[in-house]
Structure formats: C-alpha cells, structure tokens
Enzyme design. Structure first.
Site, PDB file in Angstrom:
ATOM      1  N   LYS A  29       0.841  -1.198   0.000  1.00 31.49           N
ATOM      2  CA  LYS A  29       0.000   0.000   0.000  1.00 31.49           C
ATOM      3  C   LYS A  29       0.877   1.249   0.000  1.00 31.49           C
ATOM      4  O   LYS A  29       0.638   2.195  -0.757  1.00 31.49           O
ATOM      5  CB  LYS A  29      -0.935  -0.011   1.233  1.00 31.49           C
ATOM      6  CG  LYS A  29      -2.016  -1.089   1.153  1.00 31.49           C
ATOM      7  CD  LYS A  29      -2.807  -1.258   2.450  1.00 31.49           C
ATOM      8  CE  LYS A  29      -3.798  -2.419   2.334  1.00 31.49           C
ATOM      9  NZ  LYS A  29      -4.580  -2.683   3.551  1.00 31.49           N
TER      10      LYS A  29
ATOM     11  N   GLN B  19      -4.141  -1.647   9.980  1.00 27.80           N
ATOM     12  CA  GLN B  19      -4.210  -2.963   9.341  1.00 27.80           C
ATOM     13  C   GLN B  19      -4.750  -4.003  10.334  1.00 27.80           C
ATOM     14  O   GLN B  19      -4.322  -4.061  11.492  1.00 27.80           O
ATOM     15  CB  GLN B  19      -2.816  -3.370   8.836  1.00 27.80           C
ATOM     16  CG  GLN B  19      -2.774  -4.643   8.020  1.00 27.80           C
ATOM     17  CD  GLN B  19      -3.452  -4.517   6.649  1.00 27.80           C
ATOM     18  OE1 GLN B  19      -3.664  -3.428   6.132  1.00 27.80           O
ATOM     19  NE2 GLN B  19      -3.784  -5.642   6.058  1.00 27.80           N
TER      20      GLN B  19
ATOM     21  N   ASP C 241     -10.637   3.164   4.928  1.00 26.38           N
ATOM     22  CA  ASP C 241     -11.029   1.750   4.851  1.00 26.38           C
ATOM     23  C   ASP C 241     -12.559   1.598   4.856  1.00 26.38           C
ATOM     24  O   ASP C 241     -13.078   0.527   4.527  1.00 26.38           O
ATOM     25  CB  ASP C 241     -10.499   0.987   6.078  1.00 26.38           C
ATOM     26  CG  ASP C 241      -9.270   0.138   5.763  1.00 26.38           C
ATOM     27  OD1 ASP C 241      -9.128  -0.299   4.614  1.00 26.38           O
ATOM     28  OD2 ASP C 241      -8.479  -0.096   6.694  1.00 26.38           O
TER      29      ASP C 241
HETATM   30  N1  GUN Z   1      -6.783  -6.759   6.600  1.00 28.04           N
HETATM   31  C1  GUN Z   1      -7.169  -7.431   5.492  1.00 28.04           C
HETATM   32  N2  GUN Z   1      -7.723  -6.594   4.593  1.00 28.04           N
HETATM   33  C2  GUN Z   1      -7.688  -5.362   5.144  1.00 28.04           C
HETATM   34  C3  GUN Z   1      -8.115  -4.079   4.693  1.00 28.04           C
HETATM   35  O1  GUN Z   1      -8.672  -3.893   3.600  1.00 28.04           O
HETATM   36  N3  GUN Z   1      -7.892  -3.054   5.548  1.00 28.04           N
HETATM   37  C4  GUN Z   1      -7.318  -3.223   6.774  1.00 28.04           C
HETATM   38  N4  GUN Z   1      -7.162  -2.147   7.556  1.00 28.04           N
HETATM   39  N5  GUN Z   1      -6.923  -4.399   7.219  1.00 28.04           N
HETATM   40  C5  GUN Z   1      -7.111  -5.464   6.400  1.00 28.04           C
END
Ligand code: GUN
Length: 295
Positions: free
Chosen positions: A52, A96, A119
């Site tokens: 990311k 995350q 998110d």
């Molecule tokens: N863990 C797995 N997918 C995601 C996501 O899209 N965002 C976040 N913050 N954690 C994740």
C-alpha cells in the site's frame, strides 16, 4: 472464459489517480497523504501494508508507515489514532487488521475520525454505505464493484452468492450487490459457516464471490456453467519450489472452475491489486473533501 484482470485494471486506475495528483501538484495544491498503522510482525500483513505504501509513492501520494510492537497496549494505540485524527497533514489512514488479542478491534475502528476512515470500517461509514449515501466503500468490495463495472459484467436480476460474512469483505459485498444501480440490483444470498448444503446454493448462483481463505475450496461441481467467479482468497501455501517458500492460493480450484466460468478472477492478479487501487482512490476522495473544507 474471460479473465477479470485486476492487475491491468488496477494499473489503469492508478494511472488515472496519478494524473489527478499531477494536476494537484501543478496547481500548487497539497497532494493526498495516506498513513498506515501496522501492529506486530505478521509477514502477510507487513507485505500488504508495504504494498500500500509503495503504491502511494508510485502515484505521487505522500505516505507514512507507522510500525508498532505487538505488545502495545490498547490505550497507546488509541493515543496514536487520536494523533492521526488531529494531524492536518494526514488525509486518511488505516489500521491494518487483524490486531493482537489484547486490543479490541471495535474500539479501534470507532476511534478513527470517519472523515479520515479510508477503509470505510467505521460504523458511521458502514451505515452510510448500507443506506446508499456517499461514503468511503471498503477497498476490497469497492475493487470488486469496479472490476464488474469495467468489464461490464451484468448484475441486475442475477443471483449473487457471497461466501463468508467478514466485516471486511463478505458482509459489505452482500449489501453492495443488493443496492440499486450498477453494479447491484442482484438477488443476494450470504452464506457462512452455519449454511447447510452450500453446494445446493452455489450451483444456483449466477455470480459467486468467495472470501473464505480456504485454498481450493470452490470446486467445479459447486458451480453452474457460465457463472461469474470472484475469488477474494489470498492464502500463503508452503511451496519449496518457490524462492519465498510459499505461493499465494485463492479459494477457487481455478484449473477446473475456469473451464465452466464465463468470467473469473485469477489469484494472484485479480482482486488483490484492486484493493490497493481503491484504497488510493478513497484517499484521493478524502483529500478532495478536505480541500473543499479548506483543510
Ligand atoms: N486486513 C485485510 N484486509 C484489510 C483491509 O482492507 N484493511 C485493513 N485495515 N486491514 C485489512
């Protein structure tokens, strides 16, 4: 069979965003700034968050990676989140998931300022999504919608079966596919660990979206001819022939299911790269909204 090429489409989207960023720079405006918080040392999570941040750099965003130890207390993490909420230089941030046991995910998600929640996991944003209001749509479901739209896969009146009810993928996906509009207007069945006779349901599906994390779970016998198959699974399976010692495997038995499907996402190169592209899109939206508020 047509591949839904998330790698290619995500590149297109990132190029579109990069062009927007260039315009912002040329006009002397602030560029979007995404922060990502990672707690602990889980290899897969570190890889996702690293991707990311790397994607931000590539398209001209500012990015900040905040690595915290797995032993951090909930209070300390909440303090960090408050700092990010208050930091005028940050347009959006993510924490995350999953988080270590001592931390209550819900408290953390509730603490994020909804206007920076790129998110889309805060209940205010999730509620707005369910009510068709403008908001941040969680990146993985948003990416799936974008893939369906760009390949013009018809969803109206179709039976969409979602496998898995996670808050990150299955639950929002089931809501989005049933919303008015395109993609949407589907008749949705949400299946999960208590669903009985799942094959009986999946063989009735025009569209299957599987987000279980069980490698090769969806077999050809569970799918009708010409179904659309969206595979959200990304499990690391040990593989000595690979340099990294593992390979990424989806929920779908691709070799056999792809022979029956009309459209199918590969793993890797399907939904995964779309998630990153849509997180960037949400961050761009966050910056634009903040600019409109004079921030
Ligand atoms: N863990 C797995 N997918 C995601 C996501 O899209 N965002 C976040 N913050 N954690 C994740």
């Amino acid at each position: 069979m047509q591949l839904l090429d998330g790698k290619k489409i995500s590149e297109d989207i990132k190029n579109e965003i990069a062009a927007e960023v260039k315009k912002m720079k040329d006009n002397g405006e602030k560029v979007p700034h995404l922060a990502a918080v990672i707690v602990g040392n889980d290899g897969a999570s570190l890889t996702y968050v690293g991707s990311k941040v790397k994607a931000c750099e590539r398209i001209g965003f500012e990015s900040t990676l905040i690595k915290l130890p797995s032993t951090i207390s909930e209070t300390e993490l909440l303090k960090k989140i408050e700092e990010l909420n208050q930091d005028d230089n940050i347009d959006g941030f993510i924490v995350q998931l999953p988080l270590p046991e001592q931390i209550d995910d819900q408290k953390v998600l509730m603490a994020i300022d909804p206007s920076k929640d790129v998110d889309g996991f805060h209940p205010e944003n999730f509620g707005k999504m369910a009510l068709d209001m403008t908001t941040f749509i969680p990146a993985t479901p948003f990416g799936i919608l974008e893939l369906l739209e760009r390949y013009n896969v018809q969803t109206a009146g179709k039976h969409t079966v979602v496998i898995g009810r996670s808050h990150i993928v299955g639950r929002p996906m089931s809501i989005l596919m049933g919303r008015k509009g395109f993609p949407g207007n589907s008749t949705v069945t949400l299946t999960h660990s208590h669903t009985k006779n799942i094959s009986q349901i999946t063989t009735q599906a025009d569209i299957i979206i599987t987000a279980l994390g069980v490698p090769n779970y969806l077999k050809a016998e569970m799918v009708k001819d010409d179904a659309v198959i969206i595979d959200v699974g990304i499990t690391r399976v040990p593989d000595e022939t690979s340099e990294r010692g593992y390979r990424i495997t989806g929920d779908v038995d691709f070799a056999n299911v792809s022979k029956k499907a009309s459209y199918i996402t590969p793993v890797p190169g399907g939904v995964g790269p779309m998630t990153i592209a849509m997180l960037l899109k949400n961050t761009l939206l966050a910056r634009e909204q903040r600019a409109m508020r004079g921030q």
